[in-house]
Design a protein around this motif. Structure first.
Motif, PDB file in Angstrom:
ATOM      1  N   VAL A 112      48.739 -52.583   5.286  1.00 18.45           N
ATOM      2  CA  VAL A 112      48.768 -54.038   5.544  1.00 18.45           C
ATOM      3  C   VAL A 112      47.917 -54.757   4.511  1.00 18.45           C
ATOM      4  CG1 VAL A 112      48.108 -55.814   7.183  1.00 18.45           C
ATOM      5  CG2 VAL A 112      49.241 -53.744   7.992  1.00 18.45           C
ATOM      6  N   ARG A 113      46.734 -54.192   4.219  1.00 23.53           N
ATOM      7  CA  ARG A 113      45.851 -54.837   3.232  1.00 23.53           C
ATOM      8  C   ARG A 113      46.502 -54.846   1.840  1.00 23.53           C
ATOM      9  NH1 ARG A 113      42.238 -51.628   6.233  1.00 23.53           N
ATOM     10  NH2 ARG A 113      40.773 -52.854   7.508  1.00 23.53           N
ATOM     11  N   VAL A 114      47.126 -53.718   1.482  1.00 23.58           N
ATOM     12  CA  VAL A 114      47.777 -53.648   0.169  1.00 23.58           C
ATOM     13  C   VAL A 114      48.923 -54.652   0.076  1.00 23.58           C
ATOM     14  CG1 VAL A 114      49.125 -52.161  -1.351  1.00 23.58           C
ATOM     15  CG2 VAL A 114      47.087 -51.270  -0.255  1.00 23.58           C
ATOM     16  N   ASP A 115      49.687 -54.785   1.166  1.00 27.05           N
ATOM     17  CA  ASP A 115      50.769 -55.792   1.170  1.00 27.05           C
ATOM     18  C   ASP A 115      50.202 -57.196   0.986  1.00 27.05           C
ATOM     19  OD1 ASP A 115      52.608 -53.797   1.496  1.00 27.05           O
ATOM     20  OD2 ASP A 115      52.720 -53.999   3.682  1.00 27.05           O
ATOM     21  N   SER A 116      49.068 -57.476   1.664  1.00 29.09           N
ATOM     22  CA  SER A 116      48.439 -58.792   1.507  1.00 29.09           C
ATOM     23  C   SER A 116      47.950 -58.988   0.082  1.00 29.09           C
ATOM     24  CB  SER A 116      47.264 -58.923   2.490  1.00 29.09           C
ATOM     25  OG  SER A 116      47.700 -58.781   3.830  1.00 29.09           O
ATOM     26  N   LEU A 117      47.386 -57.919  -0.484  1.00 29.40           N
ATOM     27  CA  LEU A 117      46.927 -57.995  -1.873  1.00 29.40           C
ATOM     28  C   LEU A 117      48.092 -58.240  -2.815  1.00 29.40           C
ATOM     29  CD1 LEU A 117      44.699 -57.661  -3.994  1.00 29.40           C
ATOM     30  CD2 LEU A 117      45.110 -55.191  -3.927  1.00 29.40           C
ATOM     31  N   PHE A 118      49.214 -57.564  -2.562  1.00 22.49           N
ATOM     32  CA  PHE A 118      50.397 -57.765  -3.397  1.00 22.49           C
ATOM     33  C   PHE A 118      50.880 -59.215  -3.318  1.00 22.49           C
ATOM     34  CE2 PHE A 118      55.002 -57.664  -4.040  1.00 22.49           C
ATOM     35  CZ  PHE A 118      55.055 -57.077  -5.296  1.00 22.49           C
ATOM     36  N   THR A 119      50.883 -59.770  -2.082  1.00 26.53           N
ATOM     37  CA  THR A 119      51.317 -61.174  -1.890  1.00 26.53           C
ATOM     38  C   THR A 119      50.381 -62.130  -2.617  1.00 26.53           C
ATOM     39  OG1 THR A 119      52.233 -60.565   0.264  1.00 26.53           O
ATOM     40  CG2 THR A 119      51.883 -62.903  -0.179  1.00 26.53           C
ATOM     41  N   ALA A 120      49.057 -61.897  -2.490  1.00 23.07           N
ATOM     42  CA  ALA A 120      48.088 -62.778  -3.151  1.00 23.07           C
ATOM     43  C   ALA A 120      48.220 -62.684  -4.667  1.00 23.07           C
ATOM     44  CB  ALA A 120      46.671 -62.399  -2.713  1.00 23.07           C
ATOM     45  N   ALA A 121      48.446 -61.457  -5.160  1.00 30.19           N
ATOM     46  CA  ALA A 121      48.605 -61.289  -6.605  1.00 30.19           C
ATOM     47  C   ALA A 121      49.858 -61.999  -7.105  1.00 30.19           C
ATOM     48  CB  ALA A 121      48.652 -59.807  -6.948  1.00 30.19           C
ATOM     49  N   GLN A 122      50.944 -61.909  -6.312  1.00 31.03           N
ATOM     50  CA  GLN A 122      52.172 -62.613  -6.686  1.00 31.03           C
ATOM     51  C   GLN A 122      51.935 -64.129  -6.707  1.00 31.03           C
ATOM     52  OE1 GLN A 122      55.078 -61.465  -7.700  1.00 31.03           O
ATOM     53  NE2 GLN A 122      54.368 -59.330  -7.632  1.00 31.03           N
ATOM     54  N   GLN A 123      51.168 -64.605  -5.727  1.00 33.38           N
ATOM     55  CA  GLN A 123      50.866 -66.050  -5.686  1.00 33.38           C
ATOM     56  C   GLN A 123      50.054 -66.446  -6.914  1.00 33.38           C
ATOM     57  OE1 GLN A 123      48.716 -67.204  -2.194  1.00 33.38           O
ATOM     58  NE2 GLN A 123      48.580 -69.366  -2.768  1.00 33.38           N
ATOM     59  N   ARG A 124      49.058 -65.635  -7.251  1.00 35.19           N
ATOM     60  CA  ARG A 124      48.224 -65.906  -8.428  1.00 35.19           C
ATOM     61  C   ARG A 124      49.073 -65.929  -9.702  1.00 35.19           C
ATOM     62  NH1 ARG A 124      43.973 -67.703 -11.498  1.00 35.19           N
ATOM     63  NH2 ARG A 124      43.283 -66.138 -12.992  1.00 35.19           N
ATOM     64  N   LEU A 125      49.966 -64.941  -9.843  1.00 36.36           N
ATOM     65  CA  LEU A 125      50.816 -64.887 -11.034  1.00 36.36           C
ATOM     66  C   LEU A 125      51.777 -66.066 -11.081  1.00 36.36           C
ATOM     67  CD1 LEU A 125      51.650 -61.067 -11.116  1.00 36.36           C
ATOM     68  CD2 LEU A 125      50.114 -62.323 -12.632  1.00 36.36           C
ATOM     69  N   ALA A 126      52.261 -66.476  -9.912  1.00 37.10           N
ATOM     70  CA  ALA A 126      53.174 -67.624  -9.875  1.00 37.10           C
ATOM     71  C   ALA A 126      52.472 -68.892 -10.344  1.00 37.10           C
ATOM     72  CB  ALA A 126      53.721 -67.791  -8.459  1.00 37.10           C
ATOM     73  N   VAL A 127      51.198 -69.097  -9.881  1.00 36.24           N
ATOM     74  CA  VAL A 127      50.438 -70.282 -10.301  1.00 36.24           C
ATOM     75  C   VAL A 127      50.170 -70.232 -11.803  1.00 36.24           C
ATOM     76  CG1 VAL A 127      48.235 -71.477 -10.046  1.00 36.24           C
ATOM     77  CG2 VAL A 127      49.414 -70.584  -8.031  1.00 36.24           C
ATOM     78  N   LEU A 128      49.807 -69.057 -12.294  1.00 34.86           N
ATOM     79  CA  LEU A 128      49.559 -68.922 -13.736  1.00 34.86           C
ATOM     80  C   LEU A 128      50.823 -69.206 -14.544  1.00 34.86           C
ATOM     81  CD1 LEU A 128      47.283 -65.756 -13.893  1.00 34.86           C
ATOM     82  CD2 LEU A 128      46.622 -68.124 -14.298  1.00 34.86           C
ATOM     83  N   LYS A 129      51.955 -68.689 -14.036  1.00 33.92           N
ATOM     84  CA  LYS A 129      53.209 -68.920 -14.745  1.00 33.92           C
ATOM     85  C   LYS A 129      53.546 -70.415 -14.776  1.00 33.92           C
ATOM     86  CE  LYS A 129      58.007 -67.407 -14.811  1.00 33.92           C
ATOM     87  NZ  LYS A 129      59.025 -66.564 -14.149  1.00 33.92           N
ATOM     88  N   GLU A 130      53.295 -71.080 -13.648  1.00 36.08           N
ATOM     89  CA  GLU A 130      53.578 -72.531 -13.591  1.00 36.08           C
ATOM     90  C   GLU A 130      52.656 -73.279 -14.542  1.00 36.08           C
ATOM     91  OE1 GLU A 130      53.813 -76.083 -10.222  1.00 36.08           O
ATOM     92  OE2 GLU A 130      53.347 -74.022  -9.650  1.00 36.08           O
ATOM     93  N   SER A 131      51.399 -72.849 -14.616  1.00 34.22           N
ATOM     94  CA  SER A 131      50.446 -73.509 -15.525  1.00 34.22           C
ATOM     95  C   SER A 131      50.856 -73.306 -16.975  1.00 34.22           C
ATOM     96  CB  SER A 131      49.039 -72.955 -15.285  1.00 34.22           C
ATOM     97  OG  SER A 131      48.616 -73.184 -13.964  1.00 34.22           O
ATOM     98  N   VAL A 132      51.307 -72.089 -17.294  1.00 38.64           N
ATOM     99  CA  VAL A 132      51.756 -71.812 -18.666  1.00 38.64           C
ATOM    100  C   VAL A 132      52.946 -72.688 -19.028  1.00 38.64           C
ATOM    101  CG1 VAL A 132      52.786 -70.063 -20.138  1.00 38.64           C
ATOM    102  CG2 VAL A 132      50.830 -69.476 -18.706  1.00 38.64           C
TER     103      VAL A 132
END
Length: 368
Positions: A16-36
């Motif tokens: 469950v924690r790893v899934d949450s980490l994966f979701t948070a990482a995807q969110q972080r990458l999405a924000v970075l991609k939008e900023s780029v």
């Protein structure tokens, strides 16, 4: 992330924690991609985007700390369990030591009693020594011949008494020694053959050169007459290497065609004995010779048939020769599979270098 998922697959909480980490990482990458994308379009990244990116990163750090804390607790628990097991093991060793002392004492008194009985038997045997000496001399002569290497010697005059039992044992020993030395001879023959084959397979050789050297070595080693190796390429079995065959013989076989094609389909060894003279002949300068015995061995690697090994012999194939050729076919399969991979690997790396040069050239043009 994929590796972390595999490591925590058996732990539901960590999963469950790893899934949450994966979701948070995807969110972080999405924000970075939008900023780029905003920066590429000449815009300005807002504080909201930065805060959202920071929140996602903080969430990742928090989850990672939870995962580490959970693993530390799990290690502590396992260490405690190991300490308990160590105590139980120590207790078990002490109990085992006490039991071993008891058993040792028991067997000491038992062996002492057996020793006394043997002393009594020895006194009775001394009385019979004179009558036994003559027959012992006969047994000695037989054992001397066995020691000299004559394992076919056998005691014929065997009576139903103690010396008769000894004579029977000597006969069994002679038979056992003959069998053992024959096995050693066969094993030495096998190992020498395997060594010769491995030597021929070493090196960066092409498929055709590999099979040509291998079939030549196999035919010469077992004293056969002919041999061929057929490799499956482009939906047909092509003769890749041969020895002693007429160049006019068939070069290709389809799966299921003839013994070569049938062995390829069945994945099973096939031995054909007592072939008629007119069915299989080999020509040479002085005339023709009959090849009455054939063996077909599938060449298999990773449960996939790569080809067929064919050997023609003037004598019936022995069990040791069949074992030898079966193992050689397996080693050939590994070598042929490796020979097939090398050209593909070279092509892949050439293509990879070409694509990399194009990528660098395109990036340089974008910067200009």
């Amino acid at each position: 992330m994929k590796e972390i998922k595999e490591l925590t697959e058996a732990d539901p909480d960590q999963k469950v924690r790893v899934d949450s980490l994966f979701t948070a990482a995807q969110q972080r990458l999405a924000v970075l991609k939008e900023s780029v994308n905003i920066k590429r379009n000449g815009g300005t990244v807002s504080l909201a985007h930065l805060d959202e990116s920071k929140s996602a990163m903080d969430k990742c750090r928090t989850i990672i700390k939870d995962i580490i804390h959970y693993e530390d607790d799990d290690i502590d628990q396992k260490s405690a369990n190991l300490d308990n097991s160590s105590f139980i093991t120590t207790l078990f060793i002490v109990i085992s030591a006490l039991l071993s002392l008891i058993i040792t004492a028991y067997f000491y008194f038992r062996l002492r009693a057996d020793f006394l009985k043997r002393l009594a038997l020895e006194k009775s045997l001394v009385e019979k020594d004179e009558g036994i000496a003559r027959r012992l001399n006969l047994v000695q002569q037989i054992t001397n011949r066995i020691a000299a290497g004559d394992y076919n010697v056998k005691a014929e005059d065997i009576e139903e008494d103690d010396l008769g039992a000894i004579a029977k044992s000597v006969n069994r020993m002679s038979k056992s020694l003959k069998k053992s030395f024959d096995q050693l001879k066969d094993n030495d023959w096998l190992h020498m053959g395997y060594a010769d084959l491995y030597t021929g397979l070493v090196g960066n050789k092409t498929e055709r050169l590999l099979t040509t050297d291998a079939i030549k070595g196999l035919v010469n080693y077992i004293g056969a007459i002919t041999g061929a190796i057929y490799i499956f390429n482009e939906e047909k079995l092509e003769r890749s290497g041969c020895y002693g065959l007429d160049p006019k013989t068939q070069l290709y076989f389809l799966p299921g065609e003839g013994y070569v094609g049938q062995v390829f389909v069945d994945k099973e060894l096939k031995v054909v004995n007592n072939i008629r003279t007119e069915d299989y002949l080999v020509s040479f300068a002085s005339g023709k010779i009959n090849v009455p015995h054939l063996i077909f061995v599938p060449i298999v690697s990773a449960d996939q048939v790569l080809g067929v090994l064919e050997i023609g012999h003037g004598q019936p194939f022995t069990e040791i020769e069949i074992t030898f050729l079966t193992e050689c076919a397996r080693q050939l399969g590994i070598a042929i599979a490796s020979a097939k991979v090398v050209p593909k690997s070279r092509h892949f790396w050439r293509k990879h270098r070409f694509n990399r040069r194009n990528y660098c050239h395109n990036m340089l043009n974008l910067r200009i």
